[in-house]
Design an enzyme around this catalytic site. Structure first.
Site, PDB file in Angstrom:
ATOM      1  N   ARG A   1       0.835  -1.204   0.000  1.00 35.01           N
ATOM      2  CA  ARG A   1       0.000   0.000   0.000  1.00 35.01           C
ATOM      3  C   ARG A   1       0.867   1.250   0.000  1.00 35.01           C
ATOM      4  O   ARG A   1       2.089   1.187   0.189  1.00 35.01           O
ATOM      5  CB  ARG A   1      -0.912   0.022   1.238  1.00 35.01           C
ATOM      6  CG  ARG A   1      -0.156   0.011   2.544  1.00 35.01           C
ATOM      7  CD  ARG A   1      -1.010   0.374   3.735  1.00 35.01           C
ATOM      8  NE  ARG A   1      -0.317   0.142   4.994  1.00 35.01           N
ATOM      9  CZ  ARG A   1       0.600   0.945   5.509  1.00 35.01           C
ATOM     10  NH1 ARG A   1       0.959   2.044   4.876  1.00 35.01           N
ATOM     11  NH2 ARG A   1       1.177   0.652   6.671  1.00 35.01           N
TER      12      ARG A   1
ATOM     13  N   LYS B   1       3.282   5.106   5.030  1.00 32.17           N
ATOM     14  CA  LYS B   1       4.447   4.658   5.783  1.00 32.17           C
ATOM     15  C   LYS B   1       4.045   3.637   6.840  1.00 32.17           C
ATOM     16  O   LYS B   1       3.093   2.888   6.665  1.00 32.17           O
ATOM     17  CB  LYS B   1       5.155   5.865   6.379  1.00 32.17           C
ATOM     18  CG  LYS B   1       5.773   6.786   5.317  1.00 32.17           C
ATOM     19  CD  LYS B   1       6.823   7.691   5.920  1.00 32.17           C
ATOM     20  CE  LYS B   1       7.585   8.440   4.858  1.00 32.17           C
ATOM     21  NZ  LYS B   1       8.797   9.096   5.421  1.00 32.17           N
TER      22      LYS B   1
ATOM     23  N   CYS C   1       3.317   6.889  10.681  1.00 31.16           N
ATOM     24  CA  CYS C   1       3.138   7.538   9.379  1.00 31.16           C
ATOM     25  C   CYS C   1       4.318   8.451   9.027  1.00 31.16           C
ATOM     26  O   CYS C   1       4.194   9.317   8.155  1.00 31.16           O
ATOM     27  CB  CYS C   1       1.828   8.316   9.321  1.00 31.16           C
ATOM     28  SG  CYS C   1       0.381   7.299   9.678  1.00 31.16           S
TER      29      CYS C   1
END
Length: 269
Positions: free
Chosen positions: A73, A76, A215
């Site tokens: 995906r 992060k 993230c």
């Protein structure tokens, strides 16, 4: 527009191991691409697991060698686990495919869901997901007795919040009155069909996020519905609400790419 089917895959003691759910996504993705099924949204909990999108850097991973599942995906590193409601909408998008428009629709559904429980959330430019805004910088408490102008997370490239205790922990962003992410989004589109999706923090132990740079963002943290409301709330309570808003945004809305204005020069380029 295709009817949106919801599949409640497993929660609590029946939480679904991440790789098993990933395999299920691939199975549903292939069937949706072949038009054998309608658009489908898997809803579930995972046992504790860290997953890393394609842009994750080594400096954002757990320092203690905790295993991380590398996935296909966007985005992060993040954490999934008990108390977090995960959704994987597997949908055939209109062409030309507009990935950002799909992400915006997911954000809309999550913002509406949080609002129904009394939590005001928003988007932050350049940072995907759904956020609870903190106080203006000048009204936040100082870190380590220093002026926020010298926040080491921003001013010192060697500073690592994972090594500096609760004062800088992402899970304590609410106490610091900083921006904090309530729901993360990371998707993949293959053959015009979406995979992966969102993770909404309902009532997890957010300390799991303190072992990573969630993230990849160092100057903000994480939130949960329970933490923002100051009371217990269960995934069972949230499920019908999020299904309602996902259906309204993803099924009832006309799924078309964003209207992107171009200048005469760009139009003829």
């Amino acid at each position: 527009m295709s009817e949106l089917r919801f599949v409640r895959l497993g929660f609590g003691d029946d939480a679904v191991e991440y790789r098993a759910a990933w395999d299920k996504q691939r199975e549903i993705h292939a069937a949706r691409f072949a038009d054998e099924i309608t658009d489908t949204c898997l809803l579930l909990e995972h046992p504790p697991v860290y997953t890393a999108g394609r842009r994750t850097e080594e400096s954002e991973r757990p320092l203690d060698g905790t295993p991380v599942v590398d996935v296909d995906r966007g985005g992060k590193i993040t954490w999934h686990g008990p108390g977090q409601l995960v959704g994987y909408p597997i949908m055939k998008l209109p062409r030309p495919v507009d990935v950002v428009a799909h992400v915006r629709r997911l954000e809309d559904a999550l913002i509406r869901t949080a609002a129904e429980f009394g939590v005001e959330t928003t988007r932050i430019e350049g940072r995907s997901g759904v956020w609870v805004l903190g106080d203006p910088v000048e009204r936040r408490p100082s870190l380590g007795g220093l002026s926020l102008d010298f926040d080491p997370r921003l001013s010192d490239p060697e500073f690592d919040p994972r090594l500096n205790g609760p004062e800088y922990a992402p899970s304590n962003a609410g106490q610091r009155r900083e921006d904090r992410k309530l729901a993360a989004i990371g998707i993949r589109v293959a053959k015009g069909v979406t995979m992966h999706g969102f993770a909404l923090n309902v009532n997890p132990d957010n300390a799991w996020f303190d072992r990573i740079i969630p993230c990849g963002i160092r100057d903000a943290g994480v939130a949960s519905l329970a933490g923002e409301l100051g009371r217990d709330i269960t995934i069972e309570e949230v499920l019908p609400v999020i299904e309602k808003h996902l259906r309204a945004v993803l099924e009832d809305a006309e799924l078309k790419p964003r209207d992107i204005e171009t200048s005469p020069v760009e139009a003829h380029a």
